[in-house]
Motif scaffolding. Structure first.
Motif, PDB file in Angstrom:
ATOM      1  N   LEU A   1      20.025  22.958 -15.534  1.00  0.00           N
ATOM      2  CA  LEU A   1      21.128  21.942 -16.320  1.00  0.00           C
ATOM      3  C   LEU A   1      21.942  22.454 -17.657  1.00  0.00           C
ATOM      4  O   LEU A   1      22.383  22.111 -18.526  1.00  0.00           O
TER       5      LEU A   1
ATOM      6  N   LEU B   1      24.731  13.076 -14.093  1.00  0.00           N
ATOM      7  CA  LEU B   1      24.088  13.760 -14.131  1.00  0.00           C
ATOM      8  C   LEU B   1      24.201  14.221 -15.922  1.00  0.00           C
ATOM      9  O   LEU B   1      24.389  15.608 -16.054  1.00  0.00           O
TER      10      LEU B   1
ATOM     11  N   HIS C   1      28.507  18.001 -18.873  1.00  0.00           N
ATOM     12  CA  HIS C   1      27.869  18.576 -18.355  1.00  0.00           C
ATOM     13  C   HIS C   1      28.894  19.466 -17.634  1.00  0.00           C
ATOM     14  O   HIS C   1      30.488  19.394 -16.987  1.00  0.00           O
TER      15      HIS C   1
ATOM     16  N   GLY D   1      30.442  11.701 -10.866  1.00  0.00           N
ATOM     17  CA  GLY D   1      29.894  11.577 -11.537  1.00  0.00           C
ATOM     18  C   GLY D   1      29.946  10.831 -13.554  1.00  0.00           C
ATOM     19  O   GLY D   1      29.485  11.307 -14.884  1.00  0.00           O
TER      20      GLY D   1
ATOM     21  N   VAL E   1      30.062  17.691  -8.109  1.00  0.00           N
ATOM     22  CA  VAL E   1      28.955  17.567  -8.396  1.00  0.00           C
ATOM     23  C   VAL E   1      27.835  17.156  -7.092  1.00  0.00           C
ATOM     24  O   VAL E   1      26.777  17.379  -7.387  1.00  0.00           O
TER      25      VAL E   1
ATOM     26  N   ILE F   1      26.182  20.700  -7.290  1.00  0.00           N
ATOM     27  CA  ILE F   1      25.105  20.707  -8.355  1.00  0.00           C
ATOM     28  C   ILE F   1      24.850  19.915  -7.652  1.00  0.00           C
ATOM     29  O   ILE F   1      22.716  20.032  -7.654  1.00  0.00           O
ATOM     30  N   ILE F   2      23.921  18.083  -7.467  1.00  0.00           N
ATOM     31  CA  ILE F   2      23.008  17.594  -6.309  1.00  0.00           C
ATOM     32  C   ILE F   2      22.209  18.354  -5.205  1.00  0.00           C
ATOM     33  O   ILE F   2      21.005  18.563  -5.173  1.00  0.00           O
TER      34      ILE F   2
ATOM     35  N   VAL G   1      18.847  17.821  -7.427  1.00  0.00           N
ATOM     36  CA  VAL G   1      18.234  16.250  -7.975  1.00  0.00           C
ATOM     37  C   VAL G   1      17.962  14.864  -6.980  1.00  0.00           C
ATOM     38  O   VAL G   1      17.220  14.742  -7.844  1.00  0.00           O
TER      39      VAL G   1
ATOM     40  N   PRO H   1      20.226   8.406 -15.405  1.00  0.00           N
ATOM     41  CA  PRO H   1      20.437  10.110 -14.810  1.00  0.00           C
ATOM     42  C   PRO H   1      19.380  10.152 -14.508  1.00  0.00           C
ATOM     43  O   PRO H   1      18.167  10.922 -14.628  1.00  0.00           O
TER      44      PRO H   1
ATOM     45  N   ILE I   1      18.351  13.631 -13.687  1.00  0.00           N
ATOM     46  CA  ILE I   1      18.153  15.154 -14.223  1.00  0.00           C
ATOM     47  C   ILE I   1      16.960  14.540 -15.224  1.00  0.00           C
ATOM     48  O   ILE I   1      16.520  15.136 -15.993  1.00  0.00           O
TER      49      ILE I   1
END
Ligand SMILES: Cc1ncc(COP(=O)(O)O)c(C=O)c1O
Length: 485
Positions: A35, A106, A110, A316, A356, A359-360, A365, A443, A445
């Protein structure tokens, strides 16, 4: 967040916690290192919400924004965010459990996503895809065809909001099948544009705008096995008319109050539709992008839809963008220009969405949503057993959770519950056909400590409600500021 929390400030809050000060729980930096270096923040509600600055902003807003644009929950104006926290104009810091209606998957601040947007915007802010393609939109479409269920040939149509992509899905269904009628579900929400609005069964949404149409047929959304069989029987009968082009469904109804269908419903429905050459369209706008612990909630049912619609969390929350992904031959049933926009495939928005997705994928995530969702739901279900007079049911999947409040004695009970959570620093929402369900969609996260905080605050509020100790001032605020969908 306008004021980044300094280390010194953070330490003073740690000290506050050590002395047992209030509900301010200091959050450890997100467990997951990926993160990045989010500042450690804690919930802090020093000005009773909505504070004077939010109220002043509300008055200003009402003078210039049409009332249909605002279905506010608490009269609060948000100002910033960091990690899983949001701040309001009055300087309060909340743990976000609404994610701007599930867009901010997220969390906030970010930089990677913001940078992807910014860098693309400085290079090519728009190509007007209908006239000139751009690489960002094509790359996003390639990713979407890869992460959606089924290995068949797929194509993508990129839009601007969930509503218009639901419209596009119905348009494609009609062109492909040559049939106009759609089966929709009671209390469904699919959007606020022509077809999506008519496909929504939410209270008075269509009143005075669309005349009742034989092409939108409503059936109940089942939540028990008995209802499942009744609804399937009804759909079977409807399908024999030969006029039904398909079914549009949310895999878990969101705005209806996190209504989870019984086992087997979607597999049996999909089988039935395929026998009648009718299409299965799944609206993953709220439930998708990892929220339930998989990319798409329908994956839990092992069903491959003909068309899948996504929006909200797709970027996101960094850009208004949506997409429908479907069998290539279904999507290409639409002729050129039957579904396009000047901003279709907007390069910065597409770049943000592609980031996004990366990242996931790269940082587990979905596993986090699954693990912490299970933990939170478990705690809320235990709470329901403790306070059955206050809590009717806790349900959901992953971090799509609804806590149904008993409103039989007090129609405002759910709003009171939610408002009280906000006063204690947990920014939940509320929805449902009778506004009876506390909406918990943080979120993805979230950390373990934050998960515990959500459950702890719900426990405090349930206890207060059980013992009739909700402050009169909270009731007054609900009277003045709560609207909701
Ligand atoms: C399940 C579902 N479908 C469609 C929509 C409409 O999406 P948008 O508001 O982005 O147009 C929403 C929004 O709440 C939704 O929850």
């Amino acid at each position: 967040m306008s004021e980044r929390i300094s280390r010194r400030e953070m330490l003073s809050r740690v000290a506050g916690l050590a002395t047992g000060a209030g509900l301010a729980l200091v959050q450890e930096k997100a467990e997951a290192e990926w993160l990045g270096e989010f500042p450690r923040v804690a919930v802090s509600v020093k000005t009773s919400p909505p504070g004077p600055k939010s109220i002043a902003m509300l008055e200003r807003m009402r003078k210039v924004i049409g009332r249909t644009n605002y279905s506010g929950l608490y009269g609060i104006t948000l100002e910033g965010g960091q990690g899983a926290y949001v701040t309001d104009l009055d300087g309060n810091i909340y743990l976000d459990c609404l994610s701007a209606a599930t867009t901010n998957v997220l969390g906030y601040g970010h930089d990677e996503v913001a940078l992807a947007y910014y860098q693309t915007a400085t290079q090519l802010q728009n190509s007007c895809f209908p006239y000139s393609a751009n690489i960002q939109a094509i790359e996003l479409a390639e990713k979407l065809t890869r992460i959606t269920p089924g290995r068949h040939a797929k194509k993508v149509l990129i839009g601007l909001s969930g509503s218009d992509s639901c419209d596009g899905a119905i348009e494609a269904m009609r062109k492909y099948t040559g049939r106009y009628a759609v089966i929709k579900f009671a209390n469904a929400y699919h959007g606020s544009t022509g077809l999506s609005q008519q496909a929504s069964g939410f209270r008075g949404l269509n009143d005075g705008i669309y005349p009742p149409s034989p092409n939108f047929i409503t059936v109940d959304f089942p939540v028990t096995l008995k209802q499942r069989d009744e609804v399937l029987r009804r759909i079977k009968t409807l399908l024999t008319s030969g006029e039904i082009g398909g079914v549009l469904a949310e895999p878990i109804q969101g705005d209806a109050g996190v209504q989870v269908p019984p086992e087997g419903f979607f597999p049996l429905l999909a089988e039935m539709l395929s026998k009648h050459q009718a299409l299965f369209i799944i609206d993953e706008i709220q439930s998708g992008m990892g929220r339930t612990g998989r990319w798409w909630a329908i994956e839990h049912d092992g069903v491959v839809p003909d068309i899948l619609v996504t929006a909200k969390g797709l970027s996101g929350g960094y850009a208004p963008i949506s997409a429908l992904i479907g069998r290539a031959e279904v999507i290409d049933a639409l002729h050129p220009a039957q579904h396009l926009f000047t901003y279709t495939g907007h390069p910065p928005s597409a770049a943000a969405a592609a980031k996004v997705i990366s990242i996931i994928e790269d940082h587990d995530v979905m596993a986090n949503a699954d693990k912490l969702g299970c933990r939170l739901l478990g705690r809320l279900q235990a709470l329901q057993l403790q306070y059955p007079d206050v809590l009717v049911e806790a349900r959901g999947r992953g971090l799509m959770i609804g806590l149904e409040i008993n409103i039989s004695r007090d129609p405002a009970a759910c709003k009171l519950f939610a408002m009280r959570c906000v006063e204690k620093g947990v920014y939940v929402g509320y929805f449902g056909n009778a506004q009876q369900v506390v909406r918990i969609e943080p979120p993805l996260i979230l950390t373990e400590e934050q998960t515990e905080l959500v459950a702890d605050v719900c426990a405090e509020v349930a206890k207060e409600m059980h013992s009739g100790r909700i402050p009169a001032s909270t009731r007054e605020k609900v009277r003045n500021f709560a609207i909701g969908l």
